[in-house]
Design an enzyme around this catalytic site. Structure first.
Site, PDB file in Angstrom:
ATOM      1  N   LEU A  67     -12.734  29.697  84.110  1.00 32.35           N
ATOM      2  CA  LEU A  67     -13.550  28.491  84.004  1.00 32.35           C
ATOM      3  C   LEU A  67     -14.837  28.859  83.260  1.00 32.35           C
ATOM      4  CD1 LEU A  67     -13.751  25.499  85.164  1.00 32.35           C
ATOM      5  CD2 LEU A  67     -15.459  26.479  86.686  1.00 32.35           C
ATOM      6  N   GLU A  70     -12.044  36.277  87.251  1.00 30.14           N
ATOM      7  CA  GLU A  70     -13.268  35.709  87.828  1.00 30.14           C
ATOM      8  C   GLU A  70     -13.117  35.663  89.336  1.00 30.14           C
ATOM      9  OE1 GLU A  70     -13.755  31.557  86.636  1.00 30.14           O
ATOM     10  OE2 GLU A  70     -11.575  31.365  86.482  1.00 30.14           O
ATOM     11  N   LYS A  72     -11.503  22.277  84.977  1.00 24.93           N
ATOM     12  CA  LYS A  72     -11.966  22.338  86.377  1.00 24.93           C
ATOM     13  C   LYS A  72     -11.150  21.365  87.226  1.00 24.93           C
ATOM     14  CE  LYS A  72     -16.167  23.088  89.072  1.00 24.93           C
ATOM     15  NZ  LYS A  72     -15.703  24.322  89.691  1.00 24.93           N
ATOM     16  N   TYR A 110     -13.042  18.049  89.106  1.00 21.66           N
ATOM     17  CA  TYR A 110     -14.237  17.977  89.953  1.00 21.66           C
ATOM     18  C   TYR A 110     -15.388  18.745  89.328  1.00 21.66           C
ATOM     19  CZ  TYR A 110     -13.739  22.777  91.794  1.00 21.66           C
ATOM     20  OH  TYR A 110     -13.677  24.139  91.925  1.00 21.66           O
TER      21      TYR A 110
END
Ligand code: PDD
Length: 285
Positions: free
Chosen positions: A205, A180, A148, A33
């Protein structure tokens, strides 16, 4: 009026936008996505999001059902049809729906492509002024976080724990260092004015906003160091902040209930936010 969504070639009312129960996104989280922000009806940093989409699908050997140029046209058409001024466009591509539930890739099945929009005033969000609280959780995700993927259960649990603690984000910890946020990149500003964020790699990411902010910060003569940092380092820092397409740059004012500096958004995070918003407006498509 019902919002319009895009499903496999058609623009349909959101309430009628459906995919099969056999869709591999639903069965296996076999999909990718992207989320791109919209400001004043225009897409923000979309080339970067589409480049990451191409990379992610490549990493799982999934062929996009449309060119990225066509995907951008559909994104824009959806923004127009929904009269979207500020918010985001969500897009998802999965390996499609086969006739049964076989783990290995199906043959001759067209990937699913869906998109929808949602409204959000990112620039004037109240949390942009107040800053946000974060909690920490162990990073229990798989080892290819650079993709992702729609497999977001670890992030769902992390962000639910944050919500229950009255926090807006969870920083995920691995080997004593912050990887993250559940849906954002993590930064600190050290006492000697160095902006620190973890280097890209399979542990995180590669955030599009992170990439733009690092570049903009360097252009504005800030020192940037890409390396892991610990929560103790963040709590001893001058400032902490997060970046993502859905918040841009947002100050972190506490971690696990402990204040970062004086517990107020710092001047550098605020300045980087302004710089990013200027960049976003200037490069919107
Ligand atoms: N999330 N890290 C993770 C794990 C993310 O899910 C995201 C984005 C980011 C920031 O990436 P970018 O700057 O490209 O938005 C970092 C999106 C917004 C989401 O899942 O809603």
């Amino acid at each position: 009026m019902d919002q319009i969504a895009y499903v496999n070639g058609s623009f349909v009312p959101l309430s009628e936008a459906k995919v099969s129960v056999l869709d591999r996104g639903f069965l296996f989280a076999d999909g990718i996505y992207e989320v791109a922000a919209v400001l004043d009806g225009k897409l923000i940093d979309n080339a970067s999001h589409l480049a990451r989409l191409e990379r992610s699908v490549g990493e799982i050997a999934l062929a996009l059902p449309e060119t990225t140029a066509r995907i951008e046209e559909i994104q824009k058409e959806l923004v127009k049809r929904n009269d979207l001024v500020n918010g985001m466009v969500y897009l998802e591509v999965t390996r499609g729906a086969d006739k049964s539930r076989d783990f290995a890739f199906p043959r001759g099945v067209k990937p699913t492509l869906v998109m929808f929009t949602s409204a959000k005033d990112i620039v004037d969000a109240p949390s942009a002024k107040t800053g946000i609280h974060v909690i920490t959780v162990p990073d229990i995700r798989w080892v290819r976080r650079d993709i992702k993927s729609v497999a977001l259960l670890a992030q769902v649990l992390a962000k639910q724990a944050a919500a229950e603690a009255g926090a807006a984000e969870a920083w995920m910890i691995e080997d004593g260092k912050v990887t993250e946020g559940g849906s954002s990149s993590a930064f600190i500003l050290t006492q000697d004015n160095v902006i620190v964020t973890r280097q890209n790699g399979s542990e995180i990411l590669p955030g599009c906003t992170r990439k733009a902010v690092v570049k903009l910060a360097e252009e504005h003569q800030f020192r940037v160091e890409e390396r892991p940092f610990s929560v103790d380092e963040a709590l001893a820092a001058k400032e902490a902040f997060i970046t993502s397409a859905t918040v841009f740059v947002q100050a972190v004012v506490s971690i696990d209930g402990k204040k970062v500096a004086d517990g107020k958004p710092g001047p550098i995070a605020s300045r980087l936010r302004e710089i990013y918003v200027d960049f976003a407006r200037a490069t919107a498509t």
